[in-house]
Structures are given as C-alpha cells and as structure tokens.
Design a protein around this motif. Structure first.
Motif, PDB file in Angstrom:
ATOM      1  N   ARG A 121       0.790  -1.304  -0.004  1.00 12.71           N
ATOM      2  CA  ARG A 121      -0.131   0.052   0.011  1.00 12.71           C
ATOM      3  C   ARG A 121       0.863   1.300  -0.081  1.00 12.71           C
ATOM      4  NH1 ARG A 121      -5.208  -0.266   1.902  1.00 12.71           N
ATOM      5  NH2 ARG A 121      -5.109  -2.383   0.910  1.00 12.71           N
ATOM      6  N   GLU A 122       1.972   1.241   0.683  1.00 13.98           N
ATOM      7  CA  GLU A 122       2.864   2.506   0.550  1.00 13.98           C
ATOM      8  C   GLU A 122       4.204   1.692  -0.210  1.00 13.98           C
ATOM      9  OE1 GLU A 122       3.173   5.251   2.031  1.00 13.98           O
ATOM     10  OE2 GLU A 122       1.149   5.340   2.937  1.00 13.98           O
ATOM     11  N   SER A 150       7.859   1.937   1.216  1.00 14.82           N
ATOM     12  CA  SER A 150       8.133   1.300   2.592  1.00 14.82           C
ATOM     13  C   SER A 150       8.821   0.180   2.573  1.00 14.82           C
ATOM     14  CB  SER A 150       6.533   0.841   3.242  1.00 14.82           C
ATOM     15  OG  SER A 150       6.002  -0.276   2.723  1.00 14.82           O
ATOM     16  N   TYR A 163      -3.142  -0.694   9.798  1.00 10.88           N
ATOM     17  CA  TYR A 163      -3.176   0.757   9.164  1.00 10.88           C
ATOM     18  C   TYR A 163      -3.021   0.570   7.480  1.00 10.88           C
ATOM     19  CZ  TYR A 163      -1.934   5.309   7.393  1.00 10.88           C
ATOM     20  OH  TYR A 163      -1.530   6.527   6.814  1.00 10.88           O
ATOM     21  N   GLY A 169      -6.183   2.023   6.568  1.00  8.59           N
ATOM     22  CA  GLY A 169      -5.929   3.300   6.741  1.00  8.59           C
ATOM     23  C   GLY A 169      -6.514   4.188   7.782  1.00  8.59           C
ATOM     24  N   ILE A 222       6.896   4.323   6.627  1.00 11.61           N
ATOM     25  CA  ILE A 222       5.562   4.340   6.173  1.00 11.61           C
ATOM     26  C   ILE A 222       5.234   5.911   6.518  1.00 11.61           C
ATOM     27  CG2 ILE A 222       3.223   3.875   6.596  1.00 11.61           C
ATOM     28  CD1 ILE A 222       4.081   1.066   7.236  1.00 11.61           C
ATOM     29  N   ALA A 223       5.422   6.835   5.251  1.00  9.47           N
ATOM     30  CA  ALA A 223       5.404   8.368   5.618  1.00  9.47           C
ATOM     31  C   ALA A 223       4.257   8.766   6.395  1.00  9.47           C
ATOM     32  CB  ALA A 223       5.888   8.988   4.405  1.00  9.47           C
ATOM     33  N   SER A 224       3.014   8.343   5.688  1.00  7.54           N
ATOM     34  CA  SER A 224       1.698   8.944   6.070  1.00  7.54           C
ATOM     35  C   SER A 224       1.362   8.452   7.543  1.00  7.54           C
ATOM     36  CB  SER A 224       0.650   8.269   5.038  1.00  7.54           C
ATOM     37  OG  SER A 224       0.782   6.876   5.147  1.00  7.54           O
ATOM     38  N   LEU A 225       1.859   7.362   8.045  1.00  7.15           N
ATOM     39  CA  LEU A 225       1.442   7.157   9.466  1.00  7.15           C
ATOM     40  C   LEU A 225       2.558   7.503  10.325  1.00  7.15           C
ATOM     41  CD1 LEU A 225       0.074   5.077  11.281  1.00  7.15           C
ATOM     42  CD2 LEU A 225       1.628   3.325  10.995  1.00  7.15           C
ATOM     43  N   ARG A 227       3.269  10.704   9.983  1.00  3.95           N
ATOM     44  CA  ARG A 227       2.597  12.065  10.341  1.00  3.95           C
ATOM     45  C   ARG A 227       1.593  11.967  11.014  1.00  3.95           C
ATOM     46  NH1 ARG A 227       3.749  12.402   4.567  1.00  3.95           N
ATOM     47  NH2 ARG A 227       1.720  11.847   4.116  1.00  3.95           N
ATOM     48  N   LEU A 228       0.733  10.842  10.822  1.00  3.81           N
ATOM     49  CA  LEU A 228      -0.545  10.551  11.786  1.00  3.81           C
ATOM     50  C   LEU A 228      -0.449  10.643  13.278  1.00  3.81           C
ATOM     51  CD1 LEU A 228      -3.489  10.410  11.704  1.00  3.81           C
ATOM     52  CD2 LEU A 228      -3.266   8.249  11.338  1.00  3.81           C
ATOM     53  N   GLU A 284       0.981  13.721  14.851  1.00  4.03           N
ATOM     54  CA  GLU A 284      -0.052  14.668  15.026  1.00  4.03           C
ATOM     55  C   GLU A 284      -0.946  14.261  16.428  1.00  4.03           C
ATOM     56  OE1 GLU A 284      -2.522  14.856  11.693  1.00  4.03           O
ATOM     57  OE2 GLU A 284      -1.158  15.916  10.491  1.00  4.03           O
TER      58      GLU A 284
END
Length: 236
Positions: A65-66, A69, A107, A111, A133-136, A138-139, A142
């Motif tokens: 998905r990534e 990764s 994740y 997602g 896993i860049a998007s994770l 950042r999440l 935050e």
C-alpha cells in the motif's frame, strides 16, 4: 492368408530396432496420471511474516500500500536490492517487536490508526519510521502533539457567580447570558416589599463558566456582558 498381430500386443519395433510411437490413448493416460496442478499465482498472493517470533499473514496488495515502505521493498520487489532471510516455513524474518506491528499492519489494511490503551504511541511511531510509512509517521506525530497540548492545559476549572434578581428580571437575565456563562441553579429567597407595588419574589441565580482567561500568555479582558454579570454578583 496371413493373420495380423494379436490385439493388445505391443506393436513391432520400428526401423533400427527402436520401439514405435505410443498410441494417442496411451499418451493421454500417461498425462492424466500426474493429476491437476494448482496455479502458482494463487500461492504468491499471500505473504507470511515472522516478526520477532510472531507470525503474521497478509496479502501483497496490503503490504505494498505504501510503495516506498520497507514491507513493499521486501515482499513486492523481492530481489538483490533488499534481501531477507526466511525461516523453515518460508516466512520473511524481521527482527522487530511484534507488539507494535499489529497497528502498523492494520493501518495498511484500512488506513486508520487504532492503538490499544496499553500501547505507547511513541512505540508505534518508532516502528512506523523503521518501516518507512510516511503517512503513518505524520498521523502518529499529530496524535502525540494533540495529547501533549491537552496535558499542558491541565484540568478544566470553573468560576461561579451568584446573582440576586427579582422575578421580573429573571427571564431577561437568563436569556441574555453569553461569553461562556451557563445557568447552574435557581434559589428562591422569598419576597421583598416595595412601596406602591405588590410583593416581588427574589431569587439567587448561580451561573458558571470555564476559567480560561489566557492563551499563549495573553490575558483576555472580559466582555461588557461578562462585566455586568460580575458587577451583579458583587452585590452579594
């Protein structure tokens, strides 16, 4: 008249003593003896991972998905770029903590970031950075930042005011409250006699609001309506 060879007997050898070609029926029987073969593509859809001694099974589509990764490079771009050992079951060996791999895999599946209460968010962040896993990443950052902001603000405090008013003033006062003031309680204290008028019932009105007068070190001045409420409360 010469008779042909008996039925069922092996045909005579061909030129040079070599046996002749088998009959189509015999060739078909030999081919059918091996049985049906499963296509290799079905077996390659699923991937088995051995993460710190715990086995996980997922699809290549999920793990890829990534695209950048570690898991995608390991399972979907298997080659000299990223080699990895496998155990005796054929599972990829990954020397990481399996406790925090569950949120990582979930994740990639749907997602969403779901972390059990007993798991530290910093641990999930460490694994997300390892698997790239860049998007994770950042999440999780935050979420950690939001939790730190809530903790720094401390528990919510309230300030209370007690206002005395007559019955005819009650409706107007309650309906015009703003600036975060909320009605808490109404207490009747009897009546007072006014010359020339009928007795007027009097009440104590208890109101409250959250005590949050500073933001980033800047003190906020109360508004005009808040000042009026404070002045009425000071008469008690």
């Amino acid at each position: 008249m010469a008779e042909g060879p008996p039925r069922g007997r092996t045909p005579s050898p061909g030129p040079g003593g070599a046996p002749g070609p088998p009959s189509p029926r015999a060739a078909g029987a030999a081919a059918g003896s091996a049985g049906p073969m499963s296509p290799p593509a079905a077996a390659s859809k699923w991937v088995r991972l051995n993460v710190g001694g715990t086995y996980f099974v997922s699809t290549r589509q999920t793990l890829c998905r990534e695209p950048k990764s570690f898991l995608c490079r390991l399972c979907c771009q298997d080659g000299p770029e990223l080699g990895s050992d496998k155990d005796e079951t054929g599972a990829y060996l990954i020397d990481r903590d399996p406790t925090y791999f569950g949120p990582i895999l979930n994740y990639l599946r749907h997602g969403k970031l779901i972390i059990n209460k007993e798991l530290a968010e910093e641990g999930v962040l460490e694994e997300a950075e390892f698997y790239n896993i860049a998007s994770l990443v950042r999440l999780v950052k935050e979420r950690i930042r939001d939790n730190e902001n809530r903790t720094s603000q401390g528990p919510v405090k309230h300030v209370y005011r007690v206002l005395q008013c007559q019955e005819e003033e009650l409706t107007q006062m309650v309906s015009t409250m703003s600036d975060g003031w909320k009605f808490e309680q109404l207490i009747s204290i009897g009546s007072s006699y006014n010359y020339g008028n009928e007795d007027q019932a009097e009440f104590l009105c208890v109101v409250s609001r959250e005590l949050n007068n500073s933001t980033n070190g800047i003190v906020k001045e109360p508004s005009e309506k808040a000042k009026i409420l404070q002045e009425r409360g000071s008469r008690m």
